[in-house]
Motif scaffolding. Structure first.
Motif, PDB file in Angstrom:
ATOM      1  N   ILE A 100      -0.824  15.845   5.470  1.00  0.00           N
ATOM      2  CA  ILE A 100      -0.447  15.898   4.056  1.00  0.00           C
ATOM      3  C   ILE A 100      -1.318  14.916   3.260  1.00  0.00           C
ATOM      4  O   ILE A 100      -1.385  13.720   3.590  1.00  0.00           O
ATOM      5  CB  ILE A 100       1.037  15.562   3.870  1.00  0.00           C
ATOM      6  N   ALA A 101      -1.972  15.404   2.231  1.00  0.00           N
ATOM      7  CA  ALA A 101      -2.821  14.544   1.395  1.00  0.00           C
ATOM      8  C   ALA A 101      -1.968  13.533   0.626  1.00  0.00           C
ATOM      9  O   ALA A 101      -0.853  13.849   0.199  1.00  0.00           O
ATOM     10  CB  ALA A 101      -3.628  15.405   0.425  1.00  0.00           C
ATOM     11  N   PRO A 102      -2.457  12.323   0.442  1.00  0.00           N
ATOM     12  CA  PRO A 102      -1.705  11.317  -0.309  1.00  0.00           C
ATOM     13  C   PRO A 102      -1.443  11.777  -1.745  1.00  0.00           C
ATOM     14  O   PRO A 102      -2.285  12.430  -2.375  1.00  0.00           O
ATOM     15  CB  PRO A 102      -2.626  10.098  -0.292  1.00  0.00           C
ATOM     16  N   ALA A 103      -0.277  11.429  -2.262  1.00  0.00           N
ATOM     17  CA  ALA A 103       0.094  11.731  -3.651  1.00  0.00           C
ATOM     18  C   ALA A 103       0.685  10.469  -4.270  1.00  0.00           C
ATOM     19  O   ALA A 103       1.402   9.720  -3.592  1.00  0.00           O
ATOM     20  CB  ALA A 103       1.093  12.880  -3.705  1.00  0.00           C
ATOM     21  N   PRO A 104       0.384  10.215  -5.543  1.00  0.00           N
ATOM     22  CA  PRO A 104       0.862   8.975  -6.173  1.00  0.00           C
ATOM     23  C   PRO A 104       2.368   8.993  -6.431  1.00  0.00           C
ATOM     24  O   PRO A 104       2.964  10.025  -6.715  1.00  0.00           O
ATOM     25  CB  PRO A 104       0.082   8.925  -7.492  1.00  0.00           C
ATOM     26  N   VAL A 105       2.947   7.831  -6.317  1.00  0.00           N
ATOM     27  CA  VAL A 105       4.350   7.593  -6.669  1.00  0.00           C
ATOM     28  C   VAL A 105       4.381   6.420  -7.636  1.00  0.00           C
ATOM     29  O   VAL A 105       3.812   5.355  -7.357  1.00  0.00           O
ATOM     30  CB  VAL A 105       5.199   7.282  -5.421  1.00  0.00           C
ATOM     31  N   PHE A 106       5.021   6.609  -8.775  1.00  0.00           N
ATOM     32  CA  PHE A 106       5.105   5.548  -9.777  1.00  0.00           C
ATOM     33  C   PHE A 106       6.430   4.793  -9.629  1.00  0.00           C
ATOM     34  O   PHE A 106       7.462   5.382  -9.325  1.00  0.00           O
ATOM     35  CB  PHE A 106       4.998   6.126 -11.194  1.00  0.00           C
ATOM     36  N   TRP A 107       6.355   3.494  -9.904  1.00  0.00           N
ATOM     37  CA  TRP A 107       7.537   2.646  -9.885  1.00  0.00           C
ATOM     38  C   TRP A 107       7.674   2.008 -11.260  1.00  0.00           C
ATOM     39  O   TRP A 107       6.710   1.475 -11.811  1.00  0.00           O
ATOM     40  CB  TRP A 107       7.412   1.561  -8.817  1.00  0.00           C
ATOM     41  N   ASN A 108       8.867   2.062 -11.781  1.00  0.00           N
ATOM     42  CA  ASN A 108       9.135   1.486 -13.104  1.00  0.00           C
ATOM     43  C   ASN A 108      10.042   0.273 -12.952  1.00  0.00           C
ATOM     44  O   ASN A 108      11.092   0.328 -12.301  1.00  0.00           O
ATOM     45  CB  ASN A 108       9.805   2.529 -14.009  1.00  0.00           C
ATOM     46  N   PHE A 109       9.609  -0.829 -13.559  1.00  0.00           N
ATOM     47  CA  PHE A 109      10.395  -2.062 -13.560  1.00  0.00           C
ATOM     48  C   PHE A 109      10.845  -2.320 -15.005  1.00  0.00           C
ATOM     49  O   PHE A 109      10.076  -2.831 -15.813  1.00  0.00           O
ATOM     50  CB  PHE A 109       9.553  -3.217 -13.019  1.00  0.00           C
TER      51      PHE A 109
END
Length: 212
Positions: free
Chosen positions: A196-205
């Motif tokens: 599986i190709a890497p995919a971005p995950v965003f984190w919100n603070f």
């Protein structure tokens, strides 16, 4: 034979002048009383002034994701800081976790803040439901701790990449808070998780201050 005294149909000029004089004097008395009342009406006043603003109650949360980018604002997705999780994060192995150290800092020194942590996957794939995330608090201080690894304790589950749960932490005014993120591909992941190709995950603070 009697005679009736005759009365002059008009008053004499002297009588008219006396009447006018009395009228003028009377009006002068009235004006004099009015002037006296006006002079006796003293008055005084006082003023106060105040200013209102918010420059004395602002706060600001900075984040630290890696030594290269250092402390910064990272205020939008386009300017998000890089959470690296190490080289192994792009080559996950079932049951082998990867770690990421995150620092938060309130740098105005006036108000503390409660920080809500949420994640958002850009697109789901075969991994998003199989990668579990947990977060541990490592304490404060300006120096990054060295135990964001299997040595860290008190990890709390934060859901999976496709079904995250909300986490919260507290940052006091002019203080630091260090968090350790752990991501792990489920030990039960099968062959459908390979390649599986890497995919971005965003984190919100998201920091909110309720200090008064």
């Amino acid at each position: 034979m009697s005679t009736t005294p005759q009365t002059s149909p008009t008053a004499s000029p002297k009588q008219n002048r006396r009447k006018k004089t009395r009228a003028i004097m009377a009006s002068g008395l009235v004006l004099g009383v009015g002037a006296a009342v006006t002079l006796a009406a003293w008055s005084d006043t006082a003023w106060g002034v105040s200013e209102f603003g918010t420059t004395g109650s602002d706060f600001n949360i900075q984040a630290h994701f890696n030594a290269t980018e250092g402390w910064n604002e990272f205020v939008t997705k386009d300017k998000a800081g890089t959470m690296q999780f190490g080289p192994a994060s792009k080559a996950l192995v079932p049951g082998v976790p990867v770690y990421q150290l995150v620092g938060l800092h309130e740098n105005k020194g006036k108000l503390g803040a409660d920080v809500t942590i949420a994640q958002q996957s850009v697109a789901s794939n075969a991994l998003t439901s199989k990668v579990a995330v947990s977060i541990a608090e490592l304490g404060g201080g300006s120096t990054p701790p060295s135990n964001c690894s299997a040595a860290a304790t008190n990890f709390k589950p934060a859901g999976t990449l496709v079904a995250p749960t909300t986490s919260t932490t507290r940052v006091e005014k002019n203080d630091y808070k260090w968090l350790c993120f752990r991501a792990e591909l489920a030990p039960t992941a099968g062959l459908d998780s390979a390649g599986i190709a890497p995919a971005p995950v965003f984190w919100n603070f998201d920091a909110q201050s309720d200090d008064a």
